[in-house]
Write an enzyme that holds these catalytic residues in place. Structure first.
Site, PDB file in Angstrom:
ATOM      1  N   PHE A 190      29.813  33.953  12.491  1.00 49.53           N
ATOM      2  CA  PHE A 190      29.557  33.721  11.200  1.00 49.53           C
ATOM      3  C   PHE A 190      30.594  32.801  10.470  1.00 49.53           C
ATOM      4  CE2 PHE A 190      29.742  33.982   6.565  1.00 49.53           C
ATOM      5  CZ  PHE A 190      28.481  34.241   6.327  1.00 49.53           C
ATOM      6  N   ASP A 298      38.757  29.327  12.677  1.00 50.30           N
ATOM      7  CA  ASP A 298      38.258  29.894  11.496  1.00 50.30           C
ATOM      8  C   ASP A 298      38.949  31.115  11.358  1.00 50.30           C
ATOM      9  OD1 ASP A 298      36.984  31.276   9.591  1.00 50.30           O
ATOM     10  OD2 ASP A 298      34.963  30.864  10.291  1.00 50.30           O
ATOM     11  N   LYS A 329      39.249  33.848   1.736  1.00 51.51           N
ATOM     12  CA  LYS A 329      39.409  35.340   1.508  1.00 51.51           C
ATOM     13  C   LYS A 329      40.729  35.964   0.843  1.00 51.51           C
ATOM     14  CE  LYS A 329      35.569  36.915   4.067  1.00 51.51           C
ATOM     15  NZ  LYS A 329      34.711  37.613   2.852  1.00 51.51           N
ATOM     16  N   THR A 354      35.469  16.140  -6.948  1.00 50.69           N
ATOM     17  CA  THR A 354      35.818  16.258  -8.174  1.00 50.69           C
ATOM     18  C   THR A 354      37.504  16.925  -8.233  1.00 50.69           C
ATOM     19  OG1 THR A 354      33.877  15.918  -9.341  1.00 50.69           O
ATOM     20  CG2 THR A 354      35.489  16.499 -10.908  1.00 50.69           C
TER      21      THR A 354
END
Length: 476
Positions: A190, A298, A329, A354
């Site tokens: 995931f 990750d 997280k 931005t």
């Protein structure tokens, strides 16, 4: 005095559940009301964050739960941490919230100092950072950085200009300007729900259905036999590592488009708390170097101390260090770490938006990191995890069918186990809530523990009592 006692002198001494059902009537009514404006179908209960304190979460019905899920593993220090509340009074935070800087064009005078604080907790071997907005965004940005880095190398270096054909073709989403590169990820992974990250995700169909996806390869993630330390399992798991490493290399050399990057979680969290060994993670480094593939770790869920090290992949001591490490997280911010200056694109505005992250969230990340260092919370997590795992092993002896594949030994409080079926897992989670503990699941039938970094031995004892009672009820 433990960190929880120091931070939270008024933390509840025990859970307290007063409604006969969870969610209670107030939560049910508020979820229904919320559903008129917002998709509230995933809500477990509505939270009163003003009343939540330390390691305890309080719902709209005044039920008090010991929280071992911590906002899907994203609360590092506990609810209403005084040091973070203190940060809210600073001029730096006022500017970040009221005048949210567009940091790429108009960085605040304090931005460099903010980044210096964040970099104090960078993984070993990484000394630069780029900021994002979420875990999905962090992985999306890292993939983008990897593609540009890979293309620059294939083009001949960052000083080689783009060709007119590249400049023209990219405007029609065609090669060579929009090359057909791919990212190799792993089954059960995931990495997010956006487009590049979603194409790398392979945990549950519901995460990806109806979304166009890139045709990218998924390799096999090792599936180990537990416990890890028996002679027969050591042999079997080494063979599993070798099998999976061969699949990775075969895919890299045979895939229909060049594999520019490899993306992996050191522990697949949403996919079932599947662990990768140090041997496997180093083997991936050897393969990525051999085939000139960017190596991305990750650490969105595993990062910032939950495993008993600041960053889980540091257990593997991967050499040379990986190219990119993504985070979010517990950091309360997001982005990726890196160390090679060439990972910065060769021209400005290629990796840009931005806000270039959120300076308010970076300030919070820096404050969380400083608290972790000041209070040696990583060592506390390692100590408490050892205590917790031993208690779970004792329960496993008593109820072996309710604690299958107990895993996470030596990985802090980042612990999981399996139930025989998904239905039994859901019954256990529901019973745990009724007994005062908020706990989450993952994959089809796994229970995962994700407490804060201030969770200590007294919390363990409360949880184990509730878990023992819940499993006994489940087995009657």
């Amino acid at each position: 005095m433990t960190s929880a006692e120091s931070y939270y002198p008024n933390e509840p001494s025990a859970p307290k559940v007063i409604t006969s059902e969870i969610p209670g009537p107030n939560s049910i009514a508020q979820i229904k009301q919320l559903g008129e404006h917002f998709d509230s179908r995933c809500a477990y209960f509505v939270v009163d964050y003003n009343k939540s304190n330390g390691n305890y979460i309080v719902d709209a019905d005044s039920n008090v739960y010991l929280d071992l899920y911590a906002q899907i593993a994203s609360i590092a220090l506990g609810y209403n941490n005084p040091k973070l509340i203190e940060l809210m009074t600073t001029s730096e935070m006022k500017n970040a919230l009221v005048n949210r800087p567009a940091s790429g064009n108009f960085p605040a005078v304090e931005l460099d100092a903010t980044l210096q604080k964040v970099l104090k907790v960078a993984p070993k071997g990484q000394d630069q950072v780029w900021s994002g907005l979420s875990g999905s965004d962090a992985n999306e940005l890292a993939i983008k950085a990897a593609f540009m880095y890979y293309a620059q190398k294939k083009r001949g270096g960052d000083a080689v200009p783009f060709t007119q054909e590249e400049l023209t073709s990219v405007m029609d989403n065609q090669s060579p300007g929009a090359p057909s590169f791919s990212v190799l990820s792993f089954r059960k992974a995931f990495h997010g729900r956006l487009f590049a990250s979603g194409s790398c995700t392979c945990s549950k169909p519901i995460h990806k259905l109806d979304l166009p996806a890139f045709d990218w390869p998924h390799a096999e993630y090792p599936a180990y036999a537990y416990p890890l330390d028996t002679p027969e399992n050591i042999t079997a798991n080494k063979a599993e590592d070798e099998r999976c490493l061969k699949i990775v290399e075969d895919l890299i050399v045979s895939w229909k488009s060049p594999v520019a990057a490899l993306l992996i979680e050191p522990i697949q969290s949403e996919g079932g708390d599947n662990h990768a060994s140090a041997y496997f993670l180093q083997g991936l480094r050897d393969i990525t170097l051999k085939h000139d593939v960017v190596y991305i770790i990750d650490e969105v869920q595993t990062g910032l101390g939950a495993t008993g090290k600041l960053w889980c992949h540091e257990y593997a001591n991967i050499q040379p260090p990986v190219d990119l490490v993504t985070f979010s997280k517990k950091c309360q911010s997001a982005g990726y770490w890196f160390h090679d200056p060439l990972m910065v694109p060769n021209q400005p505005y290629r990796q840009f938006n931005t806000w270039c992250g959120d300076t308010a969230r970076m300030l919070i990340f820096g404050a969380i990191g400083q608290e972790i260092l000041n209070n040696d919370l990583v060592s506390q997590v390692a100590r408490v995890g050892e205590y917790l795992f031993a208690k779970l092993e004792a329960l496993q002896v008593q109820y072996p069918d309710s604690f299958k594949n107990l895993r996470g030994k030596g990985r802090g409080t980042f612990i999981a186990w399996d139930l025989p079926t998904g239905e039994l897992r859901e019954k256990l989670l529901k019973t745990l809530k009724a007994n005062g503990c908020n706990v989450g699941g993952c994959a089809e039938k796994s229970v995962r523990l994700r407490p804060t970094l201030t969770f200590d031995e007294k919390h363990v004892d409360i949880f184990i009592n509730a878990l023992t009672k819940s499993v006994a009820q489940l087995n009657n």
